[in-house]
Design an enzyme around this catalytic site. Structure first.
Site, mmCIF file in Angstrom:
data_model
loop_
_atom_site.group_PDB
_atom_site.id
_atom_site.type_symbol
_atom_site.label_atom_id
_atom_site.label_comp_id
_atom_site.label_asym_id
_atom_site.label_seq_id
_atom_site.Cartn_x
_atom_site.Cartn_y
_atom_site.Cartn_z
ATOM 1 C CE1 TYR A 59 3.981 -6.482 4.189
ATOM 2 C CE2 TYR A 59 3.474 -8.822 4.105
ATOM 3 C CZ TYR A 59 3.624 -7.605 3.474
ATOM 4 O OH TYR A 59 3.442 -7.507 2.116
ATOM 5 C CG ASP A 103 -1.842 -1.166 1.314
ATOM 6 O OD1 ASP A 103 -2.198 -1.691 0.241
ATOM 7 O OD2 ASP A 103 -2.215 -1.566 2.429
#
Length: 235
Positions: free
Chosen positions: A104, A46
């Site tokens: 992540y 993103d």
């Protein structure tokens, strides 16, 4: 393998008239190879999300010495992108499908104090967090789940089932790290799981709420992009 600071990028994937990592890197490769290069990334990110490790691949009919390629790319790329390693792969390698997993880390800082050296890489919130409750709730996400409630599905990502190998919460120097590892993730999934755990820590969400999201109810809690980093890609 490359890394990038996502602050001034609109994500990885090329978009018309927007600055993206794929666009910047493709342009640099095009200059060096003298031809248009099709670059394949290991995942989409993103706008505002960072990567310490990111894997991408391309094919070219021209040869370029690997040591020289590393130097040349880093000489012309902007400072918020860096190539860490280049190598030759088998012809069938595809960065999107061939990687074994991705880790992540979402960083949140529950404090009124602000450190400008850390601020671009975490979400600073003026609330105390119940870290122990967050740790207990991570067990809900382990294993294989239909994560439709945590994702924005499109035609390319029609399979909503994701097997999460690691979901944990650690506190380091007052910064809380939410760690998530899986072979693949759906769009927004990591930020929404992080958002759930953070809002649970604030006391604004319950474990039962999270269970409803895991049963398909749409999760509205999306943590800010700047706190998320793709920490490691497993090959």
């Amino acid at each position: 393998m490359l890394s990038f600071v996502g602050t001034n990028f609109h994500g990885w994937q090329v978009q018309p008239n927007l600055r993206t990592v794929q666009g910047v890197l493709s342009d640099a490769l095009g200059v060096l190879f003298g031809e248009k290069v099709k670059l394949i990334g290991c995942c989409r990110t993103d706008a505002g999300v960072h990567a310490k490790e990111y894997v991408a691949n391309f094919k070219s009919s021209k040869l370029f010495p690997l040591d020289n390629l590393l130097k040349a790319l880093n000489a012309i790329l902007p400072e918020d992108v860096g190539v860490k390693k280049v190598w030759l792969e088998d012809i069938g390698f595809n960065a999107r499908y061939s990687v074994a997993g991705k880790l992540y880390i979402y960083r949140v800082f529950p404090s009124h104090a602000r450190d400008p050296f850390l601020e671009p890489f975490l979400w600073r919130i003026p609330y105390r967090l119940d870290v122990e409750s967050m740790k207990r709730a991570t067990e809900l996400f382990l294993g294989k789940h239909d994560l439709s409630g945590f994702a924005k599905l499109d035609e390319e990502e029609c399979n909503p089932f994701v097997e999460i190998e690691e979901c944990s919460v650690e506190e380091k120097d007052r910064i809380i790290e939410i760690r998530l590892k899986a072979k693949r993730f759906l769009r927004y999934t990591v930020r929404r799981i992080a958002g759930c755990l953070i809002y649970l820590g604030m006391g604004k969400l319950t474990v039962d709420d999270i269970k409803e999201f895991l049963n398909g109810k749409r999760c509205p809690y999306t943590a800010k992009a700047k706190g998320l980093t793709l920490e490691k890609v497993f090959l």
